[in-house]
Design a protein around this motif. Structure first.
Motif, PDB file in Angstrom:
ATOM      1  N   MET A   1       0.820  -1.196   0.000  1.00  0.00           N
ATOM      2  CA  MET A   1       0.000   0.000   0.000  1.00  0.00           C
ATOM      3  C   MET A   1       0.862   1.258   0.000  1.00  0.00           C
ATOM      4  N   LYS A   2       1.910   1.263   0.844  1.00  0.00           N
ATOM      5  CA  LYS A   2       2.791   2.421   0.912  1.00  0.00           C
ATOM      6  C   LYS A   2       3.512   2.632  -0.413  1.00  0.00           C
ATOM      7  N   LYS A   3       3.908   1.523  -1.055  1.00  0.00           N
ATOM      8  CA  LYS A   3       4.601   1.635  -2.337  1.00  0.00           C
ATOM      9  C   LYS A   3       3.677   2.216  -3.400  1.00  0.00           C
ATOM     10  N   THR A   4       2.426   1.794  -3.402  1.00  0.00           N
ATOM     11  CA  THR A   4       1.459   2.302  -4.364  1.00  0.00           C
ATOM     12  C   THR A   4       1.217   3.794  -4.156  1.00  0.00           C
ATOM     13  N   LEU A   5       1.065   4.198  -2.922  1.00  0.00           N
ATOM     14  CA  LEU A   5       0.863   5.609  -2.608  1.00  0.00           C
ATOM     15  C   LEU A   5       2.079   6.430  -3.007  1.00  0.00           C
ATOM     16  N   LEU A   6       3.264   5.932  -2.725  1.00  0.00           N
ATOM     17  CA  LEU A   6       4.500   6.626  -3.086  1.00  0.00           C
ATOM     18  C   LEU A   6       4.609   6.752  -4.603  1.00  0.00           C
ATOM     19  N   LEU A   7       4.271   5.696  -5.327  1.00  0.00           N
ATOM     20  CA  LEU A   7       4.305   5.730  -6.785  1.00  0.00           C
ATOM     21  C   LEU A   7       3.331   6.764  -7.336  1.00  0.00           C
ATOM     22  N   LEU A   8       2.124   6.832  -6.779  1.00  0.00           N
ATOM     23  CA  LEU A   8       1.143   7.825  -7.214  1.00  0.00           C
ATOM     24  C   LEU A   8       1.626   9.249  -6.959  1.00  0.00           C
ATOM     25  N   VAL A   9       2.232   9.472  -5.810  1.00  0.00           N
ATOM     26  CA  VAL A   9       2.769  10.802  -5.495  1.00  0.00           C
ATOM     27  C   VAL A   9       3.869  11.176  -6.473  1.00  0.00           C
ATOM     28  N   ILE A  10       4.768  10.251  -6.766  1.00  0.00           N
ATOM     29  CA  ILE A  10       5.858  10.516  -7.710  1.00  0.00           C
ATOM     30  C   ILE A  10       5.304  10.821  -9.100  1.00  0.00           C
ATOM     31  N   LEU A  11       4.310  10.069  -9.555  1.00  0.00           N
ATOM     32  CA  LEU A  11       3.702  10.316 -10.862  1.00  0.00           C
ATOM     33  C   LEU A  11       3.020  11.677 -10.913  1.00  0.00           C
ATOM     34  N   PHE A  12       2.314  12.033  -9.842  1.00  0.00           N
ATOM     35  CA  PHE A  12       1.634  13.318  -9.801  1.00  0.00           C
ATOM     36  C   PHE A  12       2.631  14.468  -9.843  1.00  0.00           C
ATOM     37  N   VAL A  13       3.683  14.394  -9.049  1.00  0.00           N
ATOM     38  CA  VAL A  13       4.699  15.451  -9.007  1.00  0.00           C
ATOM     39  C   VAL A  13       5.404  15.572 -10.347  1.00  0.00           C
ATOM     40  N   SER A  14       5.735  14.458 -10.976  1.00  0.00           N
ATOM     41  CA  SER A  14       6.426  14.534 -12.263  1.00  0.00           C
ATOM     42  C   SER A  14       5.499  15.080 -13.350  1.00  0.00           C
ATOM     43  N   ALA A  15       4.232  14.728 -13.310  1.00  0.00           N
ATOM     44  CA  ALA A  15       3.285  15.264 -14.297  1.00  0.00           C
ATOM     45  C   ALA A  15       3.098  16.762 -14.100  1.00  0.00           C
ATOM     46  N   ALA A  16       3.020  17.211 -12.864  1.00  0.00           N
ATOM     47  CA  ALA A  16       2.842  18.639 -12.585  1.00  0.00           C
ATOM     48  C   ALA A  16       4.072  19.438 -12.962  1.00  0.00           C
ATOM     49  N   SER A  17       5.253  18.857 -12.798  1.00  0.00           N
ATOM     50  CA  SER A  17       6.473  19.598 -13.105  1.00  0.00           C
ATOM     51  C   SER A  17       6.726  19.700 -14.603  1.00  0.00           C
ATOM     52  N   PHE A  18       6.096  18.841 -15.391  1.00  0.00           N
ATOM     53  CA  PHE A  18       6.240  18.908 -16.837  1.00  0.00           C
ATOM     54  C   PHE A  18       4.962  19.449 -17.473  1.00  0.00           C
ATOM     55  N   ALA A  19       4.448  20.522 -16.916  1.00  0.00           N
ATOM     56  CA  ALA A  19       3.232  21.137 -17.445  1.00  0.00           C
ATOM     57  C   ALA A  19       3.489  21.619 -18.873  1.00  0.00           C
ATOM     58  N   GLN A  20       2.423  21.826 -19.600  1.00  0.00           N
ATOM     59  CA  GLN A  20       2.504  22.264 -20.993  1.00  0.00           C
ATOM     60  C   GLN A  20       3.301  23.548 -21.109  1.00  0.00           C
ATOM     61  N   THR A  21       4.419  23.523 -21.822  1.00  0.00           N
ATOM     62  CA  THR A  21       5.190  24.732 -22.075  1.00  0.00           C
ATOM     63  C   THR A  21       5.518  24.884 -23.557  1.00  0.00           C
ATOM     64  N   LYS A  22       5.393  23.827 -24.322  1.00  0.00           N
ATOM     65  CA  LYS A  22       5.666  23.880 -25.752  1.00  0.00           C
ATOM     66  C   LYS A  22       4.467  24.501 -26.476  1.00  0.00           C
ATOM     67  N   PRO A  23       4.716  25.439 -27.386  1.00  0.00           N
ATOM     68  CA  PRO A  23       3.597  26.071 -28.105  1.00  0.00           C
ATOM     69  C   PRO A  23       2.763  25.050 -28.872  1.00  0.00           C
ATOM     70  N   GLU A  24       1.460  25.328 -28.952  1.00  0.00           N
ATOM     71  CA  GLU A  24       0.551  24.505 -29.762  1.00  0.00           C
ATOM     72  C   GLU A  24       0.182  25.322 -30.993  1.00  0.00           C
ATOM     73  N   MET A  25       0.244  24.699 -32.171  1.00  0.00           N
ATOM     74  CA  MET A  25      -0.134  25.378 -33.406  1.00  0.00           C
ATOM     75  C   MET A  25      -0.912  24.414 -34.281  1.00  0.00           C
ATOM     76  N   LYS A  26      -2.005  24.920 -34.866  1.00  0.00           N
ATOM     77  CA  LYS A  26      -2.769  24.093 -35.791  1.00  0.00           C
ATOM     78  C   LYS A  26      -3.425  24.988 -36.832  1.00  0.00           C
ATOM     79  N   LEU A  27      -3.568  24.456 -38.017  1.00  0.00           N
ATOM     80  CA  LEU A  27      -4.188  25.184 -39.116  1.00  0.00           C
ATOM     81  C   LEU A  27      -5.697  25.026 -39.043  1.00  0.00           C
ATOM     82  N   ASN A  28      -6.412  26.145 -39.022  1.00  0.00           N
ATOM     83  CA  ASN A  28      -7.861  26.131 -39.096  1.00  0.00           C
ATOM     84  C   ASN A  28      -8.213  26.212 -40.574  1.00  0.00           C
ATOM     85  N   LYS A  29      -8.714  25.120 -41.143  1.00  0.00           N
ATOM     86  CA  LYS A  29      -8.973  25.060 -42.580  1.00  0.00           C
ATOM     87  C   LYS A  29     -10.123  25.963 -43.013  1.00  0.00           C
TER      88      LYS A  29
END
Length: 119
Positions: free
Chosen positions: A1-29
């Motif tokens: 249980m502790k390992k699962t909780l620790l894994l979830l915390v690590i995944l959440f922190v890593s996802a939050a630290s890699f928030a969207q920073t690359k520009p998004e571009m798309k052609l509106n036809k």
């Protein structure tokens, strides 16, 4: 249980630290414009707008601070600032009128009610 909780915390922190920073571009036809969105380092949108196919700023552009609050709104025509632009800073609203990419007039108002609306 502790390992699962620790894994979830690590995944959440890593996802939050890699928030969207690359520009998004798309052609509106439909409009034949490239829709662009740029981001602050914290993942909040910093700018949104469109380019024409010649890669010139074209159409409405909006800028936001790192809290996601609008700080400017205006339009470009083939890379040239046109018409009325609005700039917000604290409780001040500046309306700047552009003509041929140069400032033609500036109107500044203080917002004492804390409400800004765009008509």
């Amino acid at each position: 249980m502790k390992k699962t909780l620790l894994l979830l915390v690590i995944l959440f922190v890593s996802a939050a630290s890699f928030a969207q920073t690359k520009p998004e571009m798309k052609l509106n036809k439909e409009t034949n414009l490239i829709e662009a969105t740029y981001f602050h380092a914290n993942g909040e949108v910093s700018q949104k707008g469109t380019f024409n196919l010649e890669k010139q700023l074209h159409g409405e552009w909006m800028s936001f601070n790192e809290k996601g609050e609008t700080i400017s709104v205006g339009s470009y025509t083939s890379g040239v600032k046109t018409g009325k632009w609005l700039f917000w800073a604290n409780d001040i609203l500046k309306e700047v009128e552009y003509s041929n990419n140069a400032i033609a007039a500036v109107n500044e108002t203080k917002n004492t009610e804390g409400i800004v609306s765009r008509n």
